[in-house]
Design a protein around this motif. Structure first.
Motif, short mmCIF file in Angstrom:
data_model
loop_
_atom_site.label_atom_id
_atom_site.label_comp_id
_atom_site.label_asym_id
_atom_site.label_seq_id
_atom_site.Cartn_x
_atom_site.Cartn_y
_atom_site.Cartn_z
N TYR A 78 0.83 -1.20 0.00
CA TYR A 78 0.00 0.00 0.00
C TYR A 78 0.87 1.25 0.00
CZ TYR A 78 -3.25 3.57 1.67
OH TYR A 78 -3.99 4.73 1.81
N ARG A 79 1.96 1.23 0.76
CA ARG A 79 2.90 2.35 0.76
C ARG A 79 4.22 1.89 0.15
NH1 ARG A 79 1.75 6.90 3.92
NH2 ARG A 79 -0.14 6.72 5.19
N LEU A 80 4.83 2.76 -0.59
CA LEU A 80 6.08 2.44 -1.27
C LEU A 80 7.26 2.59 -0.31
CD1 LEU A 80 7.25 1.64 -4.02
CD2 LEU A 80 7.54 4.08 -4.51
N GLU A 81 8.13 1.61 -0.28
CA GLU A 81 9.36 1.58 0.50
C GLU A 81 9.09 1.45 2.00
OE1 GLU A 81 11.60 4.98 -0.67
OE2 GLU A 81 12.08 4.16 -2.65
N ASP A 82 8.59 2.51 2.64
CA ASP A 82 8.35 2.46 4.08
C ASP A 82 6.87 2.23 4.36
OD1 ASP A 82 7.65 3.85 6.83
OD2 ASP A 82 9.81 3.39 6.88
N ALA A 95 -0.09 0.21 -6.98
CA ALA A 95 0.93 -0.55 -6.28
C ALA A 95 1.79 -1.34 -7.26
CB ALA A 95 0.27 -1.51 -5.28
N VAL A 96 1.16 -1.91 -8.27
CA VAL A 96 1.91 -2.64 -9.30
C VAL A 96 2.79 -1.67 -10.08
CG1 VAL A 96 1.70 -4.00 -11.41
CG2 VAL A 96 0.20 -4.47 -9.47
N ARG A 97 2.28 -0.49 -10.41
CA ARG A 97 3.06 0.51 -11.15
C ARG A 97 4.30 0.90 -10.34
NH1 ARG A 97 2.11 4.40 -15.03
NH2 ARG A 97 -0.12 3.95 -15.08
N ALA A 98 4.11 1.13 -9.04
CA ALA A 98 5.22 1.59 -8.20
C ALA A 98 6.27 0.51 -7.97
CB ALA A 98 4.68 2.08 -6.86
N ASN A 99 5.84 -0.74 -7.86
CA ASN A 99 6.77 -1.82 -7.52
C ASN A 99 7.32 -2.57 -8.74
OD1 ASN A 99 6.79 -2.29 -4.39
ND2 ASN A 99 4.67 -1.82 -4.90
N MET A 408 5.69 -8.69 -6.57
CA MET A 408 6.02 -7.47 -5.84
C MET A 408 6.86 -7.77 -4.61
SD MET A 408 2.76 -4.86 -6.21
CE MET A 408 1.45 -6.00 -5.80
N TYR A 409 6.55 -8.89 -3.94
CA TYR A 409 7.35 -9.29 -2.79
C TYR A 409 8.79 -9.58 -3.21
CZ TYR A 409 9.10 -12.10 1.09
OH TYR A 409 9.86 -12.61 2.13
N ILE A 410 8.97 -10.30 -4.29
CA ILE A 410 10.32 -10.63 -4.78
C ILE A 410 11.08 -9.36 -5.13
CG2 ILE A 410 11.57 -11.66 -6.73
CD1 ILE A 410 9.47 -13.89 -6.73
N ARG A 411 10.40 -8.40 -5.76
CA ARG A 411 11.06 -7.15 -6.15
C ARG A 411 11.37 -6.30 -4.91
NH1 ARG A 411 10.75 -4.32 -11.03
NH2 ARG A 411 10.46 -6.40 -11.92
N GLN A 412 10.42 -6.20 -3.97
CA GLN A 412 10.63 -5.40 -2.76
C GLN A 412 11.79 -5.93 -1.93
OE1 GLN A 412 6.93 -5.45 -0.61
NE2 GLN A 412 6.47 -3.32 -1.14
N ARG A 413 11.79 -7.23 -1.68
CA ARG A 413 12.78 -7.84 -0.80
C ARG A 413 14.05 -8.26 -1.54
NH1 ARG A 413 10.08 -9.07 4.04
NH2 ARG A 413 8.36 -7.58 4.13
N GLN A 414 14.03 -8.03 -2.85
CA GLN A 414 15.19 -8.37 -3.67
C GLN A 414 15.63 -9.83 -3.44
OE1 GLN A 414 18.10 -5.32 -2.73
NE2 GLN A 414 17.21 -3.90 -4.21
N VAL A 415 14.65 -10.72 -3.55
CA VAL A 415 14.92 -12.15 -3.38
C VAL A 415 15.81 -12.64 -4.52
CG1 VAL A 415 13.88 -14.45 -3.22
CG2 VAL A 415 12.70 -12.46 -2.23
#
Length: 461
Positions: A78-82, A95-99, A408-415
């Motif tokens: 819902y929020r980007l980064e933090d 959310a998809v656009r941002a992530n 999005m989880y993979i991209r956020q957490r850089q798995v």
């Protein structure tokens, strides 16, 4: 032009989100229950009959676990980064656009809004069948169970469309919290009635035989029907859990602080656990009551005739609930379209969004009425309960409940690519894709079979 418009639809103007959102964990849970316990709960006894005791129960639990896990991943987007102070994403596609960006945005917008449109059709069909069932129930009570009490559901579909055309003039989802509370109460009521009637039927004597594997080849169905019905049942179960498409929009109604993601995770856990308990009761008790001949819709298939007033009450609650459920799904679509048009035509933004002035918003009134009219026409042309639910469930489940949250989880957490966690997540996504493809094919086949004998305004059920 169509691709550009769809891309623009994923950006909703900030005016669609009010400065202070009054939502709490309880209102969010109510929104979730309203969205989740809808048409899907009514088909679970039928789905259990196709799958059997073992596969059916395991399937319900697995879909619940997958939905709970992936919706938790999605809530963090819902929020980007933090998650506390990061930039808000007001819609799923934002959310998809941002992530993720790129082609993911177009694909997400397509899946989300097509499913919202389809869900509105499904809710229209279900509410209309329930409204018709009230008259059928009264007819059977007064004239006997052998009487010809068939009804033309097309007229009820039109009536439901008129009601929705009026409710659709409400500005946005923030104004509908009270409708979701009422709808959630209705869903508990008719689900409880279905459970109670099933239990009473079991006590008085089950009406059919149950098996570990469901319908039996050579007895209930032939081999090809068994395959098609099994996959269609998976689509029906998937539809019963398909609320991820509006999770971000529901999360946008929550007050801050505390962090919206924490509140949403709690609401999701409460909502999914509550609905799963009802699903297990409705599905298992309904199957135990009717066996392999369980009706496609447990409250309108007329396995229950008496007490007729209780059957009437349950179906009335379904209609009221789906009035609210329809709005929970269509309001985000309205906001997206109106926000995209306002951004494209800034000079006409006030007329499009209705901001800054009183009186009647002509654009909103006309286009939302046309939208409901199209939904109503589609429901009249294809009023096939289980097949439509299977199609909607398959469309929503893999891309919106699994694929995008995982990516999005993979991209956020850089798995790391090809790591154990990456392989596990991708395997989950791939298996769900296979289920989606199979259930969609089976449900489309069901619609095609039904269309061979159905004539709008003439065929009675």
């Amino acid at each position: 032009m169509a691709g550009a418009l769809l891309s623009d639809m994923v950006v909703v103007v900030c005016a669609s989100s009010i400065p202070f959102s009054p939502g709490t964990v309880w209102t969010a849970t109510a929104h979730i229950i309203t969205a989740v316990i809808g048409s899907g709960v009514l088909s679970l006894a039928w789905a259990m009959a196709q799958l059997g005791w073992v596969t059916g129960a395991v399937t319900l639990v697995l879909f619940a676990a997958i939905t709970l896990y992936t919706c938790g991943l999605l809530a963090d987007c819902y929020r980007l980064e933090d998650p506390v102070s990061g930039k808000r994403n007001y819609t799923y596609t934002e959310a998809v656009r941002a992530n993720l960006g790129g082609w993911y945005v177009w694909f997400c917008g397509f899946c989300q809004y097509v499913n919202m449109f389809g869900t509105c059709i499904g809710y229209t069909i279900t509410a209309s069948i329930s409204a018709a069932a009230i008259n059928k129930s009264n007819c059977f009570h007064w004239h006997g169970h052998g009487a010809d009490c068939s009804q033309n559901t097309s007229l009820y579909i039109i009536g439901f469309g008129v009601v929705q055309a009026i409710f659709c003039q409400l500005p946005n989802l923030h104004k509908l919290w009270w409708l979701s509370i009422i709808a959630a109460v209705m869903s508990f009521t008719y689900s409880s009635i279905a459970v109670g009637l099933s239990l009473a039927q079991i006590i008085s004597g089950p009406m059919g035989k149950t098996t570990l594997t469901g319908t039996q080849v050579g007895v209930d169905v032939d081999s090809s029907q068994k395959i098609w019905m099994t996959f269609q049942a998976l689509g029906n179960v998937a539809f019963a859990y398909s609320y991820a498409i509006i999770l971000i929009e529901i999360q946008d109604t929550l007050r801050h602080p505390p962090a919206e993601c924490k509140t949403m995770r709690r609401a999701t856990a409460m909502g999914i656990s509550t609905t799963t308990a009802f699903y297990m009761l409705c599905g298992c008790l309904g199957y135990a009551a009717f066996g392999n001949g369980a009706p496609g819709n447990i409250l309108t298939g007329f396995g229950f005739y008496e007490p007729y007033w209780l059957v009437d009450l349950a179906n009335a609650c379904i209609v009221v609930h789906l009035v609210g459920g329809f709005q929970v799904f269509c309001q985000p679509l309205f906001a997206a379209v109106e926000g995209a048009l306002a951004a494209t035509f800034p000079m006409a933004a006030r007329q499009i969004t209705g901001g800054g002035g009183g009186g009647v918003n002509v654009f909103r009134m006309v286009w939302r009425t046309v939208f409901v009219a199209v939904i109503t026409l589609a429901a009249i042309l294809m009023p096939f309960f289980n097949s439509i639910l299977g199609i909607l469930g398959s469309i929503a489940f893999w891309p919106l409940t699994v694929f995008f949250p995982v990516e999005m989880y993979i991209r956020q957490r850089q798995v790391p690519r090809f790591s154990t966690k990456w392989a596990a997540l991708q395997s989950l996504s791939f298996v769900c894709l296979l289920v989606t493809a199979a259930s969609c094919a089976a449900s489309v086949q069901g619609v095609l079979d039904s269309l061979k004998t159905y004539v709008p305004f003439k065929t009675r059920s």
